[in-house]
Design an enzyme around this catalytic site. Structure first.
Site, PDB file in Angstrom:
ATOM      1  N   ASP A 263      -6.678 -22.020 -19.113  1.00  0.00           N
ATOM      2  CA  ASP A 263      -5.442 -22.631 -18.628  1.00  0.00           C
ATOM      3  C   ASP A 263      -4.410 -22.538 -19.746  1.00  0.00           C
ATOM      4  OD1 ASP A 263      -4.800 -24.777 -16.132  1.00  0.00           O
ATOM      5  OD2 ASP A 263      -3.438 -24.849 -17.835  1.00  0.00           O
ATOM      6  N   ASP A 307      -5.447 -20.975  -9.135  1.00  0.00           N
ATOM      7  CA  ASP A 307      -4.959 -22.205  -8.507  1.00  0.00           C
ATOM      8  C   ASP A 307      -3.572 -22.427  -9.097  1.00  0.00           C
ATOM      9  OD1 ASP A 307      -4.504 -24.617  -7.334  1.00  0.00           O
ATOM     10  OD2 ASP A 307      -6.112 -25.694  -8.344  1.00  0.00           O
ATOM     11  N   CYS A 360      -1.834 -25.943  -3.750  1.00  0.00           N
ATOM     12  CA  CYS A 360      -1.911 -27.182  -2.979  1.00  0.00           C
ATOM     13  C   CYS A 360      -0.519 -27.502  -2.438  1.00  0.00           C
ATOM     14  CB  CYS A 360      -2.479 -28.334  -3.802  1.00  0.00           C
ATOM     15  SG  CYS A 360      -1.608 -28.682  -5.340  1.00  0.00           S
TER      16      CYS A 360
END
Length: 430
Positions: A263, A307, A360
Site C-alpha cells: 500500500d 481495491d 467500494c
C-alpha cells in the site's frame, strides 16, 4: 441516563460533527471521555441516535423543515425509531436533562404528513449534487438504492478456511444470532438491531481471537472470491490497506504460492501484521513502501488485485457522516487517483495474468467508466466477465442485478443486501 439526557447528548455530538467538521466516531469518543457517568448502554443509544440521524438527515430535515441537529435527532427518535409524538413530548417535559420542549412547528411537522412531496434526493437521503449520478447508475431504482444506503449495516464475517469452516464458526457464534450469508460461501452475518439495539462485540469472541474468522462485508468477500486467486500463484494486493482482502486471497491460495501486500500509505498497512499472525497466514510478504521496491515484480504476477481509493459511497451505511462531507472535487480527485493506480498496478501483470479492479463506490465515474478508460488505454488487456465466474463458482447464489455488457458487477445494499461494491476483471493477452 434517561432518554431525555441521551437525546441532549446526541444533539450535542451531532452539532459538534457538523459545526466543527469532526469525524463522528471521534466526537462520540470525546463526549464519552468527558461524561464518565454515561454507561456503555447510554453510549450505545447516543451513538445509534447520531448515526441514524446522519443516515436519514435529508429526509428527516425535509419532514421537519429544518436540518438542524436538534430537528433530525428528535425526528429520529419520534419517527425513525417509532416512539411516537406523545412519548417524545413526555421525555422532553419530564426529564430536566432533556432538550427544550417541542415547539408548535415541531409538533406540527411530527404529527402531520408534509404538504409537499420531498425532492428525490431528499427521499434518497443523498447530497443534492449526487442525485444525477445516482439516476445514471440506478434509473428508476435510484431512490430505493439511496434509502438502502441509509439503513444500518449488519456485522459480516468471513470464515478463515485456513483454520476453520463456516459450520464451526456459526456453531460458536450461535448465541449472537449469526447466520450464513446468502451469497458468500464462507460468510456469516449478524443482522443489524433496530433502534436502541446493541450489536455483539464479535472481536471479543474466542473464535475471533483464534483466527477462525475476520470481520469483512459480504461484498468484499465476493470481490476477493471473484478474483480467483489460486494455490501456487504469484499475487499482488496493490492497495492492501489493513489486509482484509489480502487475508481472503491468502485463504483462497491455501497458503501456497506467494502473495505480496503493498500500500502506498504505510500507515494503512500497520494492522496487517497482527492479523496475519492470528490468521496463520504464511505465504505473504508485506511490502513497506518506505523500505521495499516492487521493481522485481514487474511482468511477474498471475494476479494483481486493486481495491482502489474511492469516494466510499458504497459504505455509507457504516460511515454516514462521510456522505455529507463528500464534494465534487473529491470525486474528481479519486478518479485521477484510480487511473494512476490502474496504470501503475497493471505493470506487474504477466502475459496471461489477471487484473482485478474493485471499489467500494456505486458511482459510474469510479466504476464502469474507469474500466472503459483502462481498456481504451491498454490494448494489451481484455475484459473478463465477472458474471461468468459468479455463475460457475457460486451456482446457488442469486445473480446480481447490476451487470455491465462485459460482465462487470455492482453490488448494492438494495439489490444484494451488501455494501456497495464494484468488481471488474481483466486479462493481459500480450
Amino acid at each position: 441516563m434517561k432518554d431525555g439526557g441521551r437525546l441532549a447528548a446526541a444533539i450535542e455530538v451531532l452539532t459538534e460533527v457538523e459545526t466543527r467538521h469532526r469525524p463522528v466516531q471521534l466526537a462520540l469518543k470525546d463526549w464519552g471521555s468527558a461524561h464518565r457517568f454515561a454507561g456503555s448502554g447510554d453510549r450505545t443509544v447516543i451513538g445509534n441516535l447520531v448515526f441514524d440521524a446522519l443516515r436519514n438527515k435529508a429526509s428527516l430535515g425535509a419532514r421537519m423543515n429544518d436540518g438542524s441537529a436538534r430537528a433530525v435527532v428528535l425526528a429520529t427518535y419520534c419517527l425513525g425509531w417509532g416512539k411516537g409524538l406523545q412519548a417524545l413530548s413526555d421525555v422532553l417535559e419530564q426529564d430536566h436533562h432533556a432538550p427544550a420542549a417541542l415547539s408548535p412547528d415541531e409538533i406540527a411537522c411530527l404529527s402531520q404528513e408534509p404538504d409537499s412531496t420531498p425532492s428525490p434526493f431528499e427521499q434518497a437521503d443523498i447530497p443534492e449534487w449526487l442525485w444525477p449520478h445516482f439516476e445514471t447508475v440506478f434509473g428508476e431504482s435510484a431512490i430505493e438504492e439511496g434509502q438502502a444506503l441509509a439503513t444500518r449495516a449488519p456485522v459480516d464475517m468471513r470464515t478463515n478456511t485456513l483454520k476453520s469452516d463456516r459450520d464451526k464458526v456459526l456453531k460458536r457464534l450461535a448465541h449472537t444470532g449469526a447466520k450464513a450469508t446468502p451469497l458468500s460461501p464462507v460468510g456469516a452475518r449478524i443482522e443489524a438491531k433496530p433502534d436502541l439495539g446493541r450489536m455483539p462485540h464479535v472481536q471479543a469472541e474466542e473464535g475471533y481471537r483464534k483466527g477462525w474468522f475476520e470481520l469483512q462485508d459480504e461484498a468484499s468477500q465476493l470481490a476477493a472470491h471473484l478474483a480467483q486467486a489460486k494455490p501456487g500463484e504469484q499475487v499482488l494486493d496493490f492497495c492492501a490497506g489493513g489486509g482484509g482482502k489480502t487475508l481472503a486471497l491468502a485463504a483462497s491460495m491455501q497458503n501456497k504460492g506467494q502473495l505480496y501486500a503493498y500500500d502506498a500509505d504505510r500507515l494503512r498497512l500497520a494492522p496487517i501484521h497482527e492479523r496475519l499472525q492470528r490468521a496463520s497466514v504464511r505465504n505473504i510478504q508485506v511490502k513497506d513502501p518506505a523500505t521495499s521496491s516492487l521493481d522485481d515484480l514487474v511482468d511477474q504476477m498471475d494476479l494483481v488485485f486493486i481495491d482502489a481509493p474511492c469516494t466510499g459511497t458504497g459504505v455509507w451505511r457504516r460511515r454516514p457522516d462521510s456522505k455529507w462531507k463528500l464534494a465534487e472535487k473529491a470525486l474528481q480527485d479519486r478518479i485521477e487517483d484510480q487511473r494512476r493506480v490502474l496504470e501503475s498496478a497493471s505493470r506487474y501483470v504477466k502475459p496471461g495474468g489477471r487484473l482485478a479492479y474493485a471499489t467500494c463506490s456505486v458511482l459510474r465515474e469510479e466504476n464502469q467508466a474507469q474500466a472503459d478508460w483502462f481498456l481504451e488505454q491498454n490494448p494489451s488487456f481484455q475484459s473478463v466477465s465477472a458474471l461468468d465466474i459468479w455463475k460457475t463458482t457460486l451456482p446457488d447464489a442469486r445473480l446480481p442485478k447490476y451487470v455491465s455488457d462485459r460482465g462487470d458487477i455492482l453490488l448494492t445494499p438494495g439489490s444484494t443486501q451488501t455494501d456497495g461494491f464494484f468488481i471488474a476483471l481483466f486479462q493481459r493477452v500480450q
